[in-house]
Design a protein around this motif. Structure first.
Motif, PDB file in Angstrom:
ATOM      1  N   SER A  57      -4.443  -4.528  -6.805  1.00 40.80           N
ATOM      2  CA  SER A  57      -4.368  -5.032  -5.437  1.00 40.80           C
ATOM      3  C   SER A  57      -4.810  -3.949  -4.462  1.00 40.80           C
ATOM      4  CB  SER A  57      -2.940  -5.471  -5.105  1.00 40.80           C
ATOM      5  OG  SER A  57      -2.482  -6.456  -6.017  1.00 40.80           O
ATOM      6  N   ASP A  58      -5.176  -4.390  -3.259  1.00 44.80           N
ATOM      7  CA  ASP A  58      -5.634  -3.475  -2.214  1.00 44.80           C
ATOM      8  C   ASP A  58      -4.742  -3.585  -0.982  1.00 44.80           C
ATOM      9  OD1 ASP A  58      -7.735  -2.702  -3.796  1.00 44.80           O
ATOM     10  OD2 ASP A  58      -9.209  -3.988  -2.802  1.00 44.80           O
ATOM     11  N   VAL A  59      -4.489  -2.443  -0.362  1.00 45.18           N
ATOM     12  CA  VAL A  59      -3.807  -2.378   0.926  1.00 45.18           C
ATOM     13  C   VAL A  59      -4.684  -1.550   1.865  1.00 45.18           C
ATOM     14  CG1 VAL A  59      -1.731  -1.673   2.176  1.00 45.18           C
ATOM     15  CG2 VAL A  59      -1.553  -2.448  -0.197  1.00 45.18           C
ATOM     16  N   VAL A  60      -4.994  -2.098   3.029  1.00 40.08           N
ATOM     17  CA  VAL A  60      -5.780  -1.373   4.018  1.00 40.08           C
ATOM     18  C   VAL A  60      -4.855  -0.976   5.161  1.00 40.08           C
ATOM     19  CG1 VAL A  60      -7.719  -1.463   5.636  1.00 40.08           C
ATOM     20  CG2 VAL A  60      -7.893  -2.595   3.402  1.00 40.08           C
ATOM     21  N   ILE A  61      -4.718   0.335   5.367  1.00 42.12           N
ATOM     22  CA  ILE A  61      -3.876   0.883   6.432  1.00 42.12           C
ATOM     23  C   ILE A  61      -4.761   1.669   7.381  1.00 42.12           C
ATOM     24  CG2 ILE A  61      -1.880   2.324   6.981  1.00 42.12           C
ATOM     25  CD1 ILE A  61      -0.930   1.895   4.106  1.00 42.12           C
ATOM     26  N   ASN A  62      -4.845   1.200   8.613  1.00 45.02           N
ATOM     27  CA  ASN A  62      -5.673   1.870   9.608  1.00 45.02           C
ATOM     28  C   ASN A  62      -7.100   2.071   9.098  1.00 45.02           C
ATOM     29  OD1 ASN A  62      -5.816   2.841  12.242  1.00 45.02           O
ATOM     30  ND2 ASN A  62      -5.513   4.956  11.595  1.00 45.02           N
ATOM     31  N   ARG A  63      -7.623   1.009   8.444  1.00 45.38           N
ATOM     32  CA  ARG A  63      -8.993   0.941   7.898  1.00 45.38           C
ATOM     33  C   ARG A  63      -9.209   1.808   6.654  1.00 45.38           C
ATOM     34  NH1 ARG A  63     -11.668  -2.313  11.178  1.00 45.38           N
ATOM     35  NH2 ARG A  63     -11.202  -2.343  13.391  1.00 45.38           N
ATOM     36  N   ASP A  64      -8.175   2.423   6.126  1.00 46.56           N
ATOM     37  CA  ASP A  64      -8.267   3.165   4.864  1.00 46.56           C
ATOM     38  C   ASP A  64      -7.762   2.278   3.728  1.00 46.56           C
ATOM     39  OD1 ASP A  64      -9.274   5.432   6.081  1.00 46.56           O
ATOM     40  OD2 ASP A  64      -7.291   6.348   6.331  1.00 46.56           O
ATOM     41  N   THR A  65      -8.545   2.183   2.643  1.00 48.74           N
ATOM     42  CA  THR A  65      -8.184   1.317   1.513  1.00 48.74           C
ATOM     43  C   THR A  65      -7.352   2.078   0.493  1.00 48.74           C
ATOM     44  OG1 THR A  65     -10.196   0.004   1.803  1.00 48.74           O
ATOM     45  CG2 THR A  65      -9.081  -0.151  -0.316  1.00 48.74           C
ATOM     46  N   TRP A  66      -6.173   1.530   0.186  1.00 49.11           N
ATOM     47  CA  TRP A  66      -5.285   2.065  -0.837  1.00 49.11           C
ATOM     48  C   TRP A  66      -5.224   1.084  -2.004  1.00 49.11           C
ATOM     49  CZ3 TRP A  66      -2.218   6.618  -0.159  1.00 49.11           C
ATOM     50  CH2 TRP A  66      -2.379   7.244   1.080  1.00 49.11           C
ATOM     51  N   LYS A  67      -4.997   1.608  -3.188  1.00 45.18           N
ATOM     52  CA  LYS A  67      -4.935   0.794  -4.395  1.00 45.18           C
ATOM     53  C   LYS A  67      -3.511   0.749  -4.945  1.00 45.18           C
ATOM     54  CE  LYS A  67      -9.470   0.127  -4.812  1.00 45.18           C
ATOM     55  NZ  LYS A  67     -10.082  -1.223  -4.747  1.00 45.18           N
ATOM     56  N   ARG A  90      -4.842   6.640  -2.899  1.00 47.35           N
ATOM     57  CA  ARG A  90      -6.150   6.687  -2.242  1.00 47.35           C
ATOM     58  C   ARG A  90      -6.700   8.076  -2.474  1.00 47.35           C
ATOM     59  NH1 ARG A  90      -9.708   5.210   1.775  1.00 47.35           N
ATOM     60  NH2 ARG A  90     -10.393   6.933   3.116  1.00 47.35           N
ATOM     61  N   ASP A  91      -7.881   8.159  -3.083  1.00 48.59           N
ATOM     62  CA  ASP A  91      -8.461   9.449  -3.456  1.00 48.59           C
ATOM     63  C   ASP A  91      -7.420  10.221  -4.274  1.00 48.59           C
ATOM     64  OD1 ASP A  91     -10.766   8.713  -2.071  1.00 48.59           O
ATOM     65  OD2 ASP A  91     -10.024   9.568  -0.199  1.00 48.59           O
ATOM     66  N   ASN A  92      -7.014  11.419  -3.803  1.00 42.50           N
ATOM     67  CA  ASN A  92      -6.008  12.178  -4.556  1.00 42.50           C
ATOM     68  C   ASN A  92      -4.614  12.059  -3.946  1.00 42.50           C
ATOM     69  OD1 ASN A  92      -6.545  13.598  -2.237  1.00 42.50           O
ATOM     70  ND2 ASN A  92      -6.597  15.610  -3.217  1.00 42.50           N
ATOM     71  N   GLN A  93      -4.439  11.137  -3.004  1.00 46.14           N
ATOM     72  CA  GLN A  93      -3.129  10.910  -2.385  1.00 46.14           C
ATOM     73  C   GLN A  93      -2.335   9.911  -3.223  1.00 46.14           C
ATOM     74  OE1 GLN A  93      -3.209  10.450   2.062  1.00 46.14           O
ATOM     75  NE2 GLN A  93      -5.406  10.208   1.691  1.00 46.14           N
ATOM     76  N   LEU A  94      -1.018  10.151  -3.312  1.00 47.01           N
ATOM     77  CA  LEU A  94      -0.208   9.303  -4.180  1.00 47.01           C
ATOM     78  C   LEU A  94       1.198   9.124  -3.614  1.00 47.01           C
ATOM     79  CD1 LEU A  94       0.063   7.815  -6.938  1.00 47.01           C
ATOM     80  CD2 LEU A  94       0.785  10.009  -7.912  1.00 47.01           C
ATOM     81  N   LEU A  95       1.641   7.864  -3.569  1.00 44.86           N
ATOM     82  CA  LEU A  95       3.025   7.511  -3.259  1.00 44.86           C
ATOM     83  C   LEU A  95       3.578   6.760  -4.455  1.00 44.86           C
ATOM     84  CD1 LEU A  95       5.521   6.925  -1.426  1.00 44.86           C
ATOM     85  CD2 LEU A  95       4.280   4.913  -0.599  1.00 44.86           C
ATOM     86  N   THR A  96       4.707   7.216  -4.992  1.00 50.48           N
ATOM     87  CA  THR A  96       5.307   6.573  -6.161  1.00 50.48           C
ATOM     88  C   THR A  96       6.727   6.114  -5.843  1.00 50.48           C
ATOM     89  OG1 THR A  96       6.117   8.683  -7.038  1.00 50.48           O
ATOM     90  CG2 THR A  96       3.935   7.941  -7.763  1.00 50.48           C
ATOM     91  N   ILE A  97       7.133   5.008  -6.476  1.00 47.17           N
ATOM     92  CA  ILE A  97       8.498   4.496  -6.355  1.00 47.17           C
ATOM     93  C   ILE A  97       8.964   4.050  -7.729  1.00 47.17           C
ATOM     94  CG2 ILE A  97      10.025   2.813  -5.266  1.00 47.17           C
ATOM     95  CD1 ILE A  97       8.064   2.584  -2.970  1.00 47.17           C
ATOM     96  N   ASN A  98      10.107   4.569  -8.147  1.00 51.29           N
ATOM     97  CA  ASN A  98      10.704   4.183  -9.420  1.00 51.29           C
ATOM     98  C   ASN A  98      12.219   4.164  -9.273  1.00 51.29           C
ATOM     99  OD1 ASN A  98       8.591   4.156 -11.794  1.00 51.29           O
ATOM    100  ND2 ASN A  98       8.037   5.896 -10.493  1.00 51.29           N
ATOM    101  N   GLY A  99      12.882   3.206  -9.953  1.00 50.20           N
ATOM    102  CA  GLY A  99      14.327   3.217  -9.953  1.00 50.20           C
ATOM    103  C   GLY A  99      14.930   1.862  -9.703  1.00 50.20           C
ATOM    104  N   ILE A 100      16.179   1.888  -9.255  1.00 48.81           N
ATOM    105  CA  ILE A 100      16.969   0.669  -9.132  1.00 48.81           C
ATOM    106  C   ILE A 100      17.560   0.563  -7.729  1.00 48.81           C
ATOM    107  CG2 ILE A 100      18.956  -0.615 -10.044  1.00 48.81           C
ATOM    108  CD1 ILE A 100      18.585   0.914 -12.674  1.00 48.81           C
ATOM    109  N   ILE A 101      17.413  -0.623  -7.150  1.00 53.11           N
ATOM    110  CA  ILE A 101      18.059  -0.933  -5.872  1.00 53.11           C
ATOM    111  C   ILE A 101      19.274  -1.798  -6.156  1.00 53.11           C
ATOM    112  CG2 ILE A 101      17.783  -2.056  -3.637  1.00 53.11           C
ATOM    113  CD1 ILE A 101      14.787  -1.543  -3.853  1.00 53.11           C
ATOM    114  N   SER A 102      20.448  -1.274  -5.798  1.00 51.77           N
ATOM    115  CA  SER A 102      21.688  -2.035  -5.994  1.00 51.77           C
ATOM    116  C   SER A 102      22.788  -1.375  -5.177  1.00 51.77           C
ATOM    117  CB  SER A 102      22.070  -2.080  -7.477  1.00 51.77           C
ATOM    118  OG  SER A 102      22.670  -0.859  -7.865  1.00 51.77           O
TER     119      SER A 102
END
Length: 356
Positions: A57-67, A90-102
């Motif tokens: 999937s793609d997300v465009v934030i302020n005209r920058d495309t993230w995958k 995006r490029d070498n930028q990375l946001l990760t999310i892992n775990g449990i919401i409870s």
């Protein structure tokens, strides 16, 4: 939200087949500043109520495309949301999310940043007149989200720039203990080997009460721009300070001392640029001027005495007297005020009283 985050034209399409749902969500058209094209597969089974797999999937934030990568899995089971392998890149930028919401305090959600560019946040900060640059690395840990959240964060920003002025490297440690409602904060900025800013203290989220110690040494004075933007602009130069900040987050009480070195600023109402190398004191958010020397663009001097009440930063109240000699007192154009404008110099005693 700021206008730059405005989203319109929402389209949702899905195909239900047996025990699965193929889903596509589109936010905005292809020419919009911010867009989302999300593809996912929702599967229903007896073991868990539902699980969601994110397809490419793609997300465009302020005209920058993230995958968003295909390996993302989100499961919903007995009051818990389990997130596995979420990665936004995006490029070498990375946001990760892992775990449990409870609501369980032993269930943790881990959020990681790697080489994340701060310009991504500018649509949120531009309304405040703030433009950020720098590389964000670090992680945050959240637990008991559904009940009494606890948050821990260790964040570092390399080569932080604030409105294109280099501040240095920022290190932030923060922890929210929801049982006490206290957020413990420790933040440093180091520039060329020198610690120019240290903030240490707490914020009580339940009582909306700050209790912070702020120490600066040859720091960039532009960091005060959000606080002083109704009074002055174009801040530049250096400041050293020892301050105590208490009270509400929006209108805090500030006490302490500041030393400005070749500090430049433009008085908004007069459009006059001045420079100051002097000391001032702050008592209960009132800046006290005691024979402070101001210099105009021609190096002519005026001596200022009085107070600037910053108790309400949106509406500062000044009571200042200037003793001047051929000093620039006005530097406006017809665009600023069509009734009276121009460049004026004055000699004598001038008093300024009232809100700005």
């Amino acid at each position: 939200l700021a206008d730059s985050l405005y989203i319109k034209n929402i389209n949702i399409s899905n195909i239900l087949r047996n025990d699965s749902l193929h889903l596509n969500v589109k936010l905005s058209d292809k020419t919009a500043t911010n867009q989302l094209d999300l593809n996912a597969l929702v599967e229903f089974n007896a073991e868990t109520f539902a699980s969601l797999s994110v397809l490419p999937s793609d997300v465009v934030i302020n005209r920058d495309t993230w995958k968003i990568q295909e390996k993302v899995k989100i499961k919903f089971d007995k009051g818990k949301t389990i997130i596995e392998n979420f990665a936004l890149l995006r490029d070498n930028q990375l946001l990760t999310i892992n775990g449990i919401i409870s609501a369980n305090p032993t269930d943790e959600l881990l959020i990681g940043f790697n080489k994340f560019n701060l310009t991504t946040f500018n649509p949120l900060t531009q309304a405040l007149g703030i433009n950020l640059r720098g590389e964000l690395n670090g992680n945050a840990k959240v637990s008991a989200i559904g009940k009494t959240p606890k948050i821990e964060a260790e964040i570092k920003v390399d080569s932080l720039k604030y409105n294109n002025i280099a501040l240095g490297d920022l290190q932030l440690s923060a922890e929210l203990d929801n049982s006490t409602k206290l957020i413990n904060v420790q933040m440093d900025i180091t520039n060329q080997g020198q610690k120019t800013l240290n903030i240490d203290g707490t914020y009580n989220a339940d009582q909306n009460n700050l209790d912070m110690n702020v120490s600066m040494k040859n720091n960039e004075i532009i960091i005060f721009q959000p606080l002083l933007k109704k009074l002055v602009s174009n801040l530049n130069g250096k400041v050293s300070a020892d301050l105590k900040v208490t009270g509400p987050l929006i209108n805090p009480r500030i006490n302490g001392n500041l030393t400005m070195v070749n500090a430049g600023m433009t008085v908004n109402y007069l459009k006059t640029p001045y420079r100051i190398t002097d000391d001032v004191t702050v008592e209960n958010s009132i800046i006290k001027l005691d024979n402070v020397i101001l210099k105009d663009i021609n190096n002519n001097e005026a001596i200022a005495n009085g107070t600037v009440n910053m108790g309400n930063p949106r509406n500062p109240i000044i009571h200042v007297t200037l003793v001047a000699n051929n000093f620039m007192a006005l530097n406006t154009t017809a665009k600023d005020n069509p009734l009276y404008y121009g460049t004026a110099y004055g000699t004598g005693v001038f008093a300024f009283n009232g809100p700005t």
